[in-house]
Design a protein around this motif. Structure first.
Motif, PDB file in Angstrom:
ATOM      1  N   ASP A  87      15.470  -3.055 -18.795  1.00  0.00           N
ATOM      2  CA  ASP A  87      15.439  -1.742 -18.132  1.00  0.00           C
ATOM      3  C   ASP A  87      14.128  -1.017 -18.438  1.00  0.00           C
ATOM      4  O   ASP A  87      13.489  -0.460 -17.540  1.00  0.00           O
ATOM      5  N   ARG A  88      13.743  -1.042 -19.700  1.00  0.00           N
ATOM      6  CA  ARG A  88      12.508  -0.358 -20.093  1.00  0.00           C
ATOM      7  C   ARG A  88      11.291  -1.028 -19.462  1.00  0.00           C
ATOM      8  O   ARG A  88      10.378  -0.360 -18.979  1.00  0.00           O
ATOM      9  N   TYR A  89      11.274  -2.362 -19.448  1.00  0.00           N
ATOM     10  CA  TYR A  89      10.144  -3.093 -18.877  1.00  0.00           C
ATOM     11  C   TYR A  89      10.038  -2.845 -17.370  1.00  0.00           C
ATOM     12  O   TYR A  89       8.949  -2.640 -16.847  1.00  0.00           O
ATOM     13  N   HIS A  90      11.166  -2.838 -16.690  1.00  0.00           N
ATOM     14  CA  HIS A  90      11.186  -2.566 -15.257  1.00  0.00           C
ATOM     15  C   HIS A  90      10.585  -1.182 -14.976  1.00  0.00           C
ATOM     16  O   HIS A  90       9.716  -1.046 -14.105  1.00  0.00           O
ATOM     17  N   ALA A  91      11.047  -0.181 -15.711  1.00  0.00           N
ATOM     18  CA  ALA A  91      10.535   1.185 -15.526  1.00  0.00           C
ATOM     19  C   ALA A  91       9.037   1.251 -15.827  1.00  0.00           C
ATOM     20  O   ALA A  91       8.278   1.921 -15.113  1.00  0.00           O
ATOM     21  N   CYS A  92       8.609   0.560 -16.864  1.00  0.00           N
ATOM     22  CA  CYS A  92       7.188   0.536 -17.230  1.00  0.00           C
ATOM     23  C   CYS A  92       6.348  -0.072 -16.112  1.00  0.00           C
ATOM     24  O   CYS A  92       5.293   0.455 -15.756  1.00  0.00           O
ATOM     25  N   LEU A  93       6.808  -1.178 -15.549  1.00  0.00           N
ATOM     26  CA  LEU A  93       6.046  -1.831 -14.473  1.00  0.00           C
ATOM     27  C   LEU A  93       6.066  -1.022 -13.195  1.00  0.00           C
ATOM     28  O   LEU A  93       5.069  -1.021 -12.452  1.00  0.00           O
ATOM     29  N   GLU A  94       7.144  -0.306 -12.921  1.00  0.00           N
ATOM     30  CA  GLU A  94       7.145   0.600 -11.763  1.00  0.00           C
ATOM     31  C   GLU A  94       6.073   1.670 -11.943  1.00  0.00           C
ATOM     32  O   GLU A  94       5.326   1.967 -10.995  1.00  0.00           O
ATOM     33  N   ARG A  95       5.980   2.228 -13.140  1.00  0.00           N
ATOM     34  CA  ARG A  95       4.936   3.237 -13.419  1.00  0.00           C
ATOM     35  C   ARG A  95       3.544   2.619 -13.311  1.00  0.00           C
ATOM     36  O   ARG A  95       2.628   3.217 -12.750  1.00  0.00           O
ATOM     37  N   THR A  96       3.399   1.416 -13.837  1.00  0.00           N
ATOM     38  CA  THR A  96       2.104   0.734 -13.774  1.00  0.00           C
ATOM     39  C   THR A  96       1.681   0.511 -12.328  1.00  0.00           C
ATOM     40  O   THR A  96       0.527   0.771 -11.967  1.00  0.00           O
ATOM     41  N   CYS A  97       2.588   0.052 -11.501  1.00  0.00           N
ATOM     42  CA  CYS A  97       2.263  -0.176 -10.084  1.00  0.00           C
ATOM     43  C   CYS A  97       1.911   1.134  -9.387  1.00  0.00           C
ATOM     44  O   CYS A  97       0.972   1.180  -8.584  1.00  0.00           O
ATOM     45  N   ALA A  98       2.631   2.202  -9.698  1.00  0.00           N
ATOM     46  CA  ALA A  98       2.317   3.518  -9.111  1.00  0.00           C
ATOM     47  C   ALA A  98       0.934   3.985  -9.571  1.00  0.00           C
ATOM     48  O   ALA A  98       0.157   4.548  -8.775  1.00  0.00           O
ATOM     49  N   GLN A  99       0.595   3.748 -10.832  1.00  0.00           N
ATOM     50  CA  GLN A  99      -0.735   4.112 -11.332  1.00  0.00           C
ATOM     51  C   GLN A  99      -1.823   3.293 -10.648  1.00  0.00           C
ATOM     52  O   GLN A  99      -2.877   3.819 -10.291  1.00  0.00           O
ATOM     53  N   ILE A 100      -1.566   2.012 -10.457  1.00  0.00           N
ATOM     54  CA  ILE A 100      -2.531   1.163  -9.754  1.00  0.00           C
ATOM     55  C   ILE A 100      -2.735   1.703  -8.342  1.00  0.00           C
ATOM     56  O   ILE A 100      -3.877   1.824  -7.874  1.00  0.00           O
ATOM     57  N   ASP A 101      -1.648   2.045  -7.660  1.00  0.00           N
ATOM     58  CA  ASP A 101      -1.754   2.599  -6.305  1.00  0.00           C
ATOM     59  C   ASP A 101      -2.592   3.866  -6.285  1.00  0.00           C
ATOM     60  O   ASP A 101      -3.416   4.058  -5.381  1.00  0.00           O
ATOM     61  N   SER A 102      -2.394   4.732  -7.275  1.00  0.00           N
ATOM     62  CA  SER A 102      -3.125   6.007  -7.278  1.00  0.00           C
ATOM     63  C   SER A 102      -4.595   5.847  -7.672  1.00  0.00           C
ATOM     64  O   SER A 102      -5.425   6.659  -7.280  1.00  0.00           O
ATOM     65  N   ARG A 103      -4.916   4.812  -8.416  1.00  0.00           N
ATOM     66  CA  ARG A 103      -6.292   4.616  -8.889  1.00  0.00           C
ATOM     67  C   ARG A 103      -7.138   3.744  -7.972  1.00  0.00           C
ATOM     68  O   ARG A 103      -8.362   3.752  -8.066  1.00  0.00           O
ATOM     69  N   HIS A 104      -6.474   2.949  -7.131  1.00  0.00           N
ATOM     70  CA  HIS A 104      -7.205   1.997  -6.295  1.00  0.00           C
ATOM     71  C   HIS A 104      -6.789   2.162  -4.839  1.00  0.00           C
ATOM     72  O   HIS A 104      -5.629   1.937  -4.492  1.00  0.00           O
ATOM     73  N   GLU A 105      -7.743   2.518  -3.998  1.00  0.00           N
ATOM     74  CA  GLU A 105      -7.443   2.726  -2.583  1.00  0.00           C
ATOM     75  C   GLU A 105      -7.324   1.414  -1.825  1.00  0.00           C
ATOM     76  O   GLU A 105      -6.575   1.323  -0.862  1.00  0.00           O
TER      77      GLU A 105
END
Length: 189
Positions: free
Chosen positions: A57-75
């Motif tokens: 559960d924690r890893y899933h949530a962490c990777l969701e945040r990571t993917c959202a951060q990647i989306d916001s940092r890279h167009e």
């Protein structure tokens, strides 16, 4: 203090799982690493199955945040794909550890059906996100040769997971770097 102890237990269990596999550590190992009595672990995680579910559960949530951060940092799609490859590369810790999901897959027979379902949900989330990267890549033309974003997403995740296992087997990051060269070569500036 309860939250700190629980977090310390999760951190220690994740590190142990990623370095030695889920079957490669015991509650006694966690108790020693965190500095508590073995019986105290059962207050937070009554069983190792409960611990594995909490880790996923924690890893899933962490990777969701990571993917959202990647989306916001890279167009661009290429920027997002490179960032994902970098994330997986960093998770190897120089070939000493695996990402948690790959480590758990290797211990599949020891996991409950609930945790196996969590792994499937995690992999679906990652495949969906990677598919969206390829859809963007078709539009922005920063990833060459896209034919079927969904199929390529499944192949990309399988490549990243397989490259993890190969690099961990040899305990060297170079094996991972060589495996992802074809993906990287498709990325345009």
């Amino acid at each position: 203090m309860t939250t700190d102890t629980k977090t310390a237990l999760l951190d220690s269990a994740e590190h142990a799982s990623r370095a030695r596999g889920f079957d490669g550590f015991s509650y006694a190992d966690l108790a020693e690493a965190v500095g508590i009595r073995k019986a105290s672990i059962h207050y937070h995680f009554p069983t190792k199955a409960a611990l594995s579910a909490a880790l996923m559960d924690r890893y899933h949530a962490c990777l969701e945040r990571t993917c959202a951060q990647i989306d916001s940092r890279h167009e661009t799609a290429a920027g997002r794909l490179k960032a994902l490859i970098d994330f997986y590369r960093d998770a190897l810790n120089g070939g000493k550890t695996l990402c948690l999901c790959v480590s758990f897959i290797a211990s599949r027979e020891s996991l409950t059906d609930d945790v196996k379902a969590k792994i499937s949900a995690f992999r679906k989330m990652m495949i969906d996100w990677i598919r969206d990267v390829y859809v963007l890549g078709s539009a922005d033309k920063t990833i060459a040769g896209i034919t079927d974003p969904a199929q390529e997403a499944r192949a990309t995740l399988a490549l990243l997971e397989g490259a993890h296992l190969a690099a961990r087997s040899d305990e060297t990051i170079e094996v991972f770097d060589e495996a992802v060269q074809t993906l990287l070569s498709r990325c345009r500036p």
